[in-house]
Design an enzyme around this catalytic site. Structure first.
Site, mmCIF file in Angstrom:
data_model
loop_
_atom_site.group_PDB
_atom_site.id
_atom_site.type_symbol
_atom_site.label_atom_id
_atom_site.label_comp_id
_atom_site.label_asym_id
_atom_site.label_seq_id
_atom_site.Cartn_x
_atom_site.Cartn_y
_atom_site.Cartn_z
ATOM 1 C CE1 TYR A 191 -4.095 1.891 0.620
ATOM 2 C CE2 TYR A 191 -2.759 3.135 2.180
ATOM 3 C CZ TYR A 191 -3.905 3.002 1.427
ATOM 4 O OH TYR A 191 -4.865 3.983 1.476
ATOM 5 C CB THR A 193 1.028 4.839 3.788
ATOM 6 O OG1 THR A 193 0.262 3.677 4.113
ATOM 7 C CG2 THR A 193 0.122 5.936 3.259
ATOM 8 C CE LYS A 194 0.677 -1.287 4.680
ATOM 9 N NZ LYS A 194 0.159 -1.260 6.062
ATOM 10 C CG ASN A 195 8.577 1.047 6.409
ATOM 11 O OD1 ASN A 195 7.471 1.390 6.823
ATOM 12 N ND2 ASN A 195 9.644 1.030 7.193
#
Length: 372
Positions: A191, A193-195
């Site tokens: 997704y 916003t993940k790292n």
């Protein structure tokens, strides 16, 4: 006469515009490469990313799927976990594992989390195991690895499947072994916003066994052995597309440096000592600061204080899975004291690699002026 001070823009938890701007040329090159190829589903970009990401994790195999929740579901299906089976999970991790379990017809069994890091407690997990238990799903919450050694040993001891939920832990490691290489299978979300985030939804399952990987590849595409020939299931249409795979390939070499920057930001926050602010443990390679989650017994007042300073803070997550209307097992909450207490105290601060010194100082100053 001096000009009036300019009001600062809100500081968000994550700023994808800033993140993407720094990668604009890489992303455009990747998308152009795919568009020019004319191959958009299950092609060479995905195959390359599956190999590269599995190698990054130190896992045997990687299978790209549509998103992180379906990654959990397909991992469960790959081990034939379904109706009549129990799976032990935490209740404080956002409903994703519960959603996957409900999709396959299995029963979620909630165990409490550890007070120190809010990840699933191995001792509580072992106490929850019954003859019907088929698996445990340990979520590496907020970027902190769960006790992977304990869960690996527990799963081996009881003959159950150990699945890692790595949606928040890309690159986290213990003794050099990364998230995604400890379990029998592991789910990842990309997704945005993940790292490691895509420019849309995307997910992946890592696993140890070649037969499990082969089954995952069938289950992500209708159960096909070959086109239109269904030999497995229940299955899904759940594919990580070529555009997202190409973008993720461009980003993957930068992940370790992004994680290092996240750790720097987290360490700066953690150095702010104020009464009634409890910081997370930010030490070691087992933490990649996906979310900087602190605690206060006056959480809502703290959130209002930060908002007044233009700093947006959120709660991850405000409702335990067992208390969700769809699940409605509030009778279990008494057995989850750490989980129950934490949801009234947790608050997430902005933490993303593109934050500059001014951003970080702004958050620290707001924390230093907080008075409970």
């Amino acid at each position: 006469m001096s000009a009036p001070a300019t009001e600062q823009a809100p500081l968000r938890l994550n700023d994808l515009k800033r993140h993407t701007a720094a990668l604009r040329e890489r992303i455009l090159a990747a998308t152009t490469r795919v568009i020019d190829s004319g191959w958009f589903i299950l092609g060479p970009e995905l195959e390359a990313f599956e190999r590269e990401f599995a190698a990054f994790c130190g896992a045997g195999h990687g299978v790209g799927v549509a998103n992180g929740t379906e990654a959990i579901e397909l991992a469960l299906r790959a081990f034939s976990i379904g109706a009549g089976d129990e799976v032990v999970i935490a209740a404080n991790a956002g409903m994703y594992s519960t959603t996957a379990l409900l999709a396959v017809g299995a029963t979620p069994v909630y165990a409490d989390v550890r007070e120190q890091d809010l990840t699933l407690d191995p001792a509580a997990t072992e106490a929850a195991i019954t003859p019907r238990t088929r698996a445990v799903i340990a979520t590496h919450l907020y970027g902190r690895l769960a006790d992977v050694r304990a869960f690996r040993a527990l799963a081996d001891r009881h003959g159950i499947v150990f699945i890692e939920d790595c949606a928040q832990s890309h690159g986290a490691a213990e003794d050099g072994i990364r998230a995604g290489a400890w379990g029998d299978a592991a789910s990842f979300s990309f997704y945005p916003t993940k790292n490691l985030g895509a420019c849309g939804d995307a997910g992946l399952v890592t696993c140890r066994d070649a037969d499990v990987a082969a089954r995952l590849r069938r289950l992500r595409q209708y159960g096909w052995a070959s086109k239109y020939v269904v030999i497995d299931g229940p299955a899904r249409n759940s594919r990580l597309d070529e555009l997202q795979a190409a973008i993720l390939r461009e980003k993957l070499p930068l992940l370790d440096s992004w994680n290092a920057r996240r750790r720097e930001i987290a360490a700066t926050y953690a150095a702010v000592a104020v009464p009634d602010l409890r910081h997370p443990d930010v030490s070691g390679e087992g933490y990649v600061a996906h979310l900087y989650v602190m605690r206060s017994t006056r959480r809502d007042a703290l959130r209002d204080h930060l908002l007044a300073a233009g700093i947006l803070a959120e709660v991850h997550y405000p409702v335990l899975d067992n208390e969700q209307p769809k699940v409605d097992r509030r009778d279990l909450s008494a057995s989850l004291p750490n989980s129950v207490r934490a949801i009234s105290e947790i608050l997430t601060l902005p933490c993303f690699p593109e934050m500059d010194g001014t951003d970080i100082a702004r958050v620290c100053a707001a924390l230093q002026t907080w008075s409970a």
